[in-house]
Design a protein around this motif. Sequence first.
Motif, PDB file in Angstrom:
ATOM      1  N   LEU A  63       0.803  -1.230   0.000  1.00 57.85           N
ATOM      2  CA  LEU A  63       0.000   0.000   0.000  1.00 57.85           C
ATOM      3  C   LEU A  63       0.835   1.278   0.000  1.00 57.85           C
ATOM      4  O   LEU A  63       0.270   2.370  -0.049  1.00 57.85           O
ATOM      5  N   GLY A  64       2.170   1.155   0.062  1.00 53.00           N
ATOM      6  CA  GLY A  64       3.020   2.337   0.025  1.00 53.00           C
ATOM      7  C   GLY A  64       3.555   2.686   1.398  1.00 53.00           C
ATOM      8  O   GLY A  64       2.935   3.456   2.142  1.00 53.00           O
ATOM      9  N   ALA A  65       4.717   2.141   1.736  1.00 55.97           N
ATOM     10  CA  ALA A  65       5.233   2.253   3.095  1.00 55.97           C
ATOM     11  C   ALA A  65       5.506   3.694   3.516  1.00 55.97           C
ATOM     12  O   ALA A  65       5.226   4.079   4.663  1.00 55.97           O
ATOM     13  N   GLU A  66       6.051   4.500   2.622  1.00 50.78           N
ATOM     14  CA  GLU A  66       6.406   5.860   3.018  1.00 50.78           C
ATOM     15  C   GLU A  66       5.168   6.683   3.359  1.00 50.78           C
ATOM     16  O   GLU A  66       5.125   7.393   4.372  1.00 50.78           O
ATOM     17  N   LEU A 372      -3.110  -8.552  -0.853  1.00 50.99           N
ATOM     18  CA  LEU A 372      -2.606  -7.177  -0.870  1.00 50.99           C
ATOM     19  C   LEU A 372      -1.180  -7.105  -1.401  1.00 50.99           C
ATOM     20  O   LEU A 372      -0.861  -6.264  -2.250  1.00 50.99           O
ATOM     21  N   THR A 373      -0.303  -7.973  -0.910  1.00 56.87           N
ATOM     22  CA  THR A 373       1.102  -7.859  -1.303  1.00 56.87           C
ATOM     23  C   THR A 373       1.330  -8.272  -2.755  1.00 56.87           C
ATOM     24  O   THR A 373       2.348  -7.911  -3.351  1.00 56.87           O
ATOM     25  N   ALA A 374       0.389  -9.023  -3.344  1.00 54.36           N
ATOM     26  CA  ALA A 374       0.533  -9.451  -4.741  1.00 54.36           C
ATOM     27  C   ALA A 374       0.082  -8.386  -5.732  1.00 54.36           C
ATOM     28  O   ALA A 374       0.377  -8.497  -6.926  1.00 54.36           O
ATOM     29  N   LEU A 375      -0.629  -7.363  -5.266  1.00 57.99           N
ATOM     30  CA  LEU A 375      -1.152  -6.360  -6.197  1.00 57.99           C
ATOM     31  C   LEU A 375      -0.008  -5.675  -6.928  1.00 57.99           C
ATOM     32  O   LEU A 375       0.973  -5.254  -6.326  1.00 57.99           O
ATOM     33  N   GLY A 376      -0.147  -5.549  -8.234  1.00 60.26           N
ATOM     34  CA  GLY A 376       0.978  -5.223  -9.096  1.00 60.26           C
ATOM     35  C   GLY A 376       1.345  -3.765  -9.186  1.00 60.26           C
ATOM     36  O   GLY A 376       0.737  -2.881  -8.567  1.00 60.26           O
ATOM     37  N   ALA A 377       2.351  -3.503 -10.022  1.00 59.10           N
ATOM     38  CA  ALA A 377       2.924  -2.168 -10.169  1.00 59.10           C
ATOM     39  C   ALA A 377       2.230  -1.336 -11.239  1.00 59.10           C
ATOM     40  O   ALA A 377       2.528  -0.159 -11.386  1.00 59.10           O
ATOM     41  N   ARG A 378       1.297  -1.939 -11.991  1.00 57.20           N
ATOM     42  CA  ARG A 378       0.670  -1.192 -13.087  1.00 57.20           C
ATOM     43  C   ARG A 378      -0.478  -0.303 -12.613  1.00 57.20           C
ATOM     44  O   ARG A 378      -0.987   0.503 -13.376  1.00 57.20           O
ATOM     45  N   PHE A 379      -0.887  -0.488 -11.367  1.00 55.39           N
ATOM     46  CA  PHE A 379      -1.947   0.368 -10.827  1.00 55.39           C
ATOM     47  C   PHE A 379      -1.434   1.773 -10.576  1.00 55.39           C
ATOM     48  O   PHE A 379      -0.252   1.978 -10.301  1.00 55.39           O
ATOM     49  N   GLN A 380      -2.338   2.718 -10.576  1.00 56.26           N
ATOM     50  CA  GLN A 380      -2.063   4.004  -9.939  1.00 56.26           C
ATOM     51  C   GLN A 380      -2.490   3.870  -8.485  1.00 56.26           C
ATOM     52  O   GLN A 380      -3.635   3.508  -8.200  1.00 56.26           O
ATOM     53  N   ARG A 381      -1.581   4.143  -7.573  1.00 59.30           N
ATOM     54  CA  ARG A 381      -1.901   4.104  -6.151  1.00 59.30           C
ATOM     55  C   ARG A 381      -2.196   5.521  -5.678  1.00 59.30           C
ATOM     56  O   ARG A 381      -1.360   6.414  -5.826  1.00 59.30           O
ATOM     57  N   ARG A 382      -3.379   5.720  -5.106  1.00 58.61           N
ATOM     58  CA  ARG A 382      -3.781   7.046  -4.626  1.00 58.61           C
ATOM     59  C   ARG A 382      -4.045   6.975  -3.126  1.00 58.61           C
ATOM     60  O   ARG A 382      -4.866   6.183  -2.666  1.00 58.61           O
ATOM     61  N   HIS A 383      -3.338   7.804  -2.378  1.00 58.18           N
ATOM     62  CA  HIS A 383      -3.536   7.885  -0.932  1.00 58.18           C
ATOM     63  C   HIS A 383      -4.471   9.053  -0.644  1.00 58.18           C
ATOM     64  O   HIS A 383      -4.261  10.158  -1.138  1.00 58.18           O
ATOM     65  N   SER A 384      -5.491   8.789   0.143  1.00 55.44           N
ATOM     66  CA  SER A 384      -6.507   9.816   0.390  1.00 55.44           C
ATOM     67  C   SER A 384      -6.803   9.928   1.873  1.00 55.44           C
ATOM     68  O   SER A 384      -6.364   9.111   2.692  1.00 55.44           O
ATOM     69  N   PHE A 385      -7.578  10.928   2.225  1.00 54.48           N
ATOM     70  CA  PHE A 385      -7.937  11.259   3.608  1.00 54.48           C
ATOM     71  C   PHE A 385      -9.454  11.378   3.660  1.00 54.48           C
ATOM     72  O   PHE A 385     -10.019  12.419   3.381  1.00 54.48           O
ATOM     73  N   SER A 386     -10.121  10.287   3.996  1.00 53.34           N
ATOM     74  CA  SER A 386     -11.563  10.178   3.744  1.00 53.34           C
ATOM     75  C   SER A 386     -12.446  10.782   4.826  1.00 53.34           C
ATOM     76  O   SER A 386     -13.609  11.041   4.572  1.00 53.34           O
ATOM     77  N   ASN A 387     -11.936  10.929   6.051  1.00 54.06           N
ATOM     78  CA  ASN A 387     -12.751  11.259   7.234  1.00 54.06           C
ATOM     79  C   ASN A 387     -13.639  10.090   7.669  1.00 54.06           C
ATOM     80  O   ASN A 387     -14.297  10.186   8.688  1.00 54.06           O
ATOM     81  N   GLU A 388     -13.675   8.991   6.906  1.00 52.82           N
ATOM     82  CA  GLU A 388     -14.579   7.911   7.215  1.00 52.82           C
ATOM     83  C   GLU A 388     -13.942   6.832   8.086  1.00 52.82           C
ATOM     84  O   GLU A 388     -14.623   5.951   8.574  1.00 52.82           O
ATOM     85  N   GLY A 389     -12.636   6.933   8.274  1.00 43.32           N
ATOM     86  CA  GLY A 389     -11.971   5.945   9.111  1.00 43.32           C
ATOM     87  C   GLY A 389     -11.994   6.311  10.586  1.00 43.32           C
ATOM     88  O   GLY A 389     -11.404   5.633  11.390  1.00 43.32           O
ATOM     89  N   ARG A 390     -12.686   7.406  10.943  1.00 39.13           N
ATOM     90  CA  ARG A 390     -12.700   7.878  12.320  1.00 39.13           C
ATOM     91  C   ARG A 390     -13.482   6.925  13.208  1.00 39.13           C
ATOM     92  O   ARG A 390     -14.551   6.443  12.832  1.00 39.13           O
ATOM     93  N   LEU A 391     -12.942   6.640  14.395  1.00 40.40           N
ATOM     94  CA  LEU A 391     -13.665   5.818  15.367  1.00 40.40           C
ATOM     95  C   LEU A 391     -14.663   6.680  16.119  1.00 40.40           C
ATOM     96  O   LEU A 391     -14.362   7.779  16.548  1.00 40.40           O
ATOM     97  N   ALA A 392     -15.850   6.149  16.267  1.00 38.39           N
ATOM     98  CA  ALA A 392     -16.896   6.890  17.010  1.00 38.39           C
ATOM     99  C   ALA A 392     -16.972   6.383  18.431  1.00 38.39           C
ATOM    100  O   ALA A 392     -16.599   5.254  18.715  1.00 38.39           O
TER     101      ALA A 392
END
Length: 392
Positions: A63-66, A372-392
């Motif tokens: 998923l992009g370590a950095e 997850l680890t098998a997913l290839g290099a041809r994808f565009q990987r986009r990191h986003s900030f959804s606000n939906e991962g917040r714990l209630a």
Amino acid sequence: MNQIAPIRPDAARNLPQPAALRAGIGAVLDIDLDAIAANRAKLIEVAGGLDCAAVVKADAYGLGAEAVAAALARAGCDKFFVAHIDEGIALRAAVPTASIFVLHGVVPGAEGAMCAYGLIPVLSTPAQIEIWRERAARRGKNLPAALHLDTGMARLGLSEHEFYALANDPSNLAGLDLRLVLSHLAAAEEKDNPSNARQREKFEDLRKRLPKIPASLANSSGVFLGRAYHFDLLRPGAALYGIAPRADEPNPLAQVVKLSARVLRVDDLPAKTPVGYNGRYVTPAPSRIATLSLGYADGFCRALGNSRVNAGFAGQKLPIVGNVSMDMITVDASSLPPGRLREGDFVDVIGGDADSVDRIAQAAGTIGYEILTALGARFQRRHSFSNEGRLA
């Protein structure tokens, strides 16, 4: 209940800005950094507020370590685990002040780089301990290290005999600034497996020889085995990325990934039309079949063809039909109104409106980690900030 604030893309150096879709891209892997941070907060909550590291080996499970590490550092994580020294070197710029542990330890010739980048080897053999002690002697200072103890997995780690031989003479550990002693559970996802208790008891017994050194045993599923397994530091990987800690129970974690593939064409086919290689699927009735730009060259397992899993679009499940090809899959879009799905649209293949990572893994006869680890290099990987991962 504790809450975690969403991460904002302008809140810290190294956090990525959400990327626009690249023209002509065949598939997109969207990674929700808020959800990853929320999953870490959930694990901390389950463990009663205990410190929680992050395992980001294999490029943070693909998923992009950095980006992942920078987001988690902003959320308070200051300890990370990688497998190889090269992974630690690549990660250092993203988390300049964090502790980075290298699970495969130190190998001859790598000692200088380990020191130069401030990496902490997890020493699992007497030979590795001797290499690191010699480096400490040449530098004239103690060097940080962790010890890995084998408690029943027969993979990495000092055996009971090797550990006691070292611990019986403190000079054997001279030059080491021990930061952590750890072991790894072999069957934590099986809560009733007796090996869990045997490993915990052995770990408790071994670490009595180093009572002042912080200890870590709980991996992702181990967090859910109870307080007796938590010790001083949680060490999750897969759970951060939304993989269920137990296959037979509801997943308490936020979903992190969505893989979507571009529609290359849509065909209305008559009944009894063979689809794809070898005609393994034949339309049972007039059907609307869409061809997507994704295949086993992208890490989408060939075993997933022929209606074993579902893609998704606009809230509708679209069964994957026919064999998975190198660069393409086909889905049955008959449930959608005519014209609703068009060439150039993107259809969810993992997550979103499609089946989850865990369901995909089950159908492929594997585990979510491999998907997850098998997913290839041809994808565009986009990191986003959804606000939906917040714990209630």
